[in-house]
Design a protein around this motif. Structure first.
Motif, short mmCIF file in Angstrom:
data_model
loop_
_atom_site.label_atom_id
_atom_site.label_comp_id
_atom_site.label_asym_id
_atom_site.label_seq_id
_atom_site.Cartn_x
_atom_site.Cartn_y
_atom_site.Cartn_z
N SER A 83 9.27 -22.25 15.55
CA SER A 83 7.98 -21.58 15.35
C SER A 83 6.83 -22.50 15.73
N ARG B 221 2.98 -23.39 22.48
CA ARG B 221 2.97 -22.74 23.80
C ARG B 221 1.92 -21.64 23.87
N ARG B 222 1.78 -20.89 22.79
CA ARG B 222 0.78 -19.82 22.76
C ARG B 222 -0.64 -20.39 22.83
N ALA B 223 -0.89 -21.48 22.13
CA ALA B 223 -2.22 -22.11 22.16
C ALA B 223 -2.55 -22.60 23.56
N ARG B 224 -1.59 -23.23 24.23
CA ARG B 224 -1.82 -23.72 25.59
C ARG B 224 -2.03 -22.55 26.56
N ALA B 225 -1.24 -21.49 26.41
CA ALA B 225 -1.40 -20.32 27.28
C ALA B 225 -2.74 -19.64 27.04
N GLU B 226 -3.19 -19.61 25.80
CA GLU B 226 -4.48 -19.00 25.48
C GLU B 226 -5.63 -19.77 26.12
N GLU C 195 -5.65 -18.98 29.76
CA GLU C 195 -6.13 -17.60 29.96
C GLU C 195 -7.65 -17.53 29.81
N THR D 209 6.69 -22.51 19.54
CA THR D 209 6.17 -21.24 20.03
C THR D 209 4.66 -21.19 19.85
N GLU D 210 4.18 -21.63 18.71
CA GLU D 210 2.74 -21.64 18.45
C GLU D 210 2.00 -22.58 19.41
N THR E 174 -2.22 -30.72 20.60
CA THR E 174 -1.38 -29.69 21.22
C THR E 174 -1.87 -29.34 22.62
#
Length: 103
Positions: free
Chosen positions: A16, A22-27, A30, A19-20, A51
């Motif tokens: 988890s 990766r989401r922060a980097r992708a955000e 974006e 995953t969090e 991160t």
């Protein structure tokens, strides 16, 4: 050295957390892509965050509109930044040159 055996709870916590991250980097990428924040703002934000500082510089450059693989590679070569460099690994002068280029 042997790999430590993790409990099910520890494995789930590690998954988890990854995953969090990766989401922060992708955000962040974006937001740069959409123009919500500028490249310079993203760079400054990533320098301060452990991160986000693990994003590769070339990936953040490629998130910019009208910057693809070729242009991002040219920018990296012109600024003498290694292709595998992450934001946390940038030197002060490299950060300054990137900031100067995109302001």
């Amino acid at each position: 050295m042997a790999i430590p055996q993790l409990s099910t709870e520890q494995l789930e916590a590690a998954r988890s957390a990854a995953t969090e991250a990766r989401r922060a980097r992708a955000e962040l990428k974006e937001q740069v892509k959409n123009g919500t924040i500028s490249f310079t703002e993203a760079l400054n934000k990533a320098v301060d965050d452990d991160t986000l500082s693990r994003i590769k510089v070339i990936d953040l450059l490629r998130a910019l509109p009208r910057v693809g693989v070729t242009r991002a590679t040219e920018i990296m070569e012109n600024l003498q930044i290694a292709p595998n460099r992450r934001i946390r690994g940038l030197g002060r002068h490299q950060v300054d040159r990137l900031t100067e280029l995109f302001t």
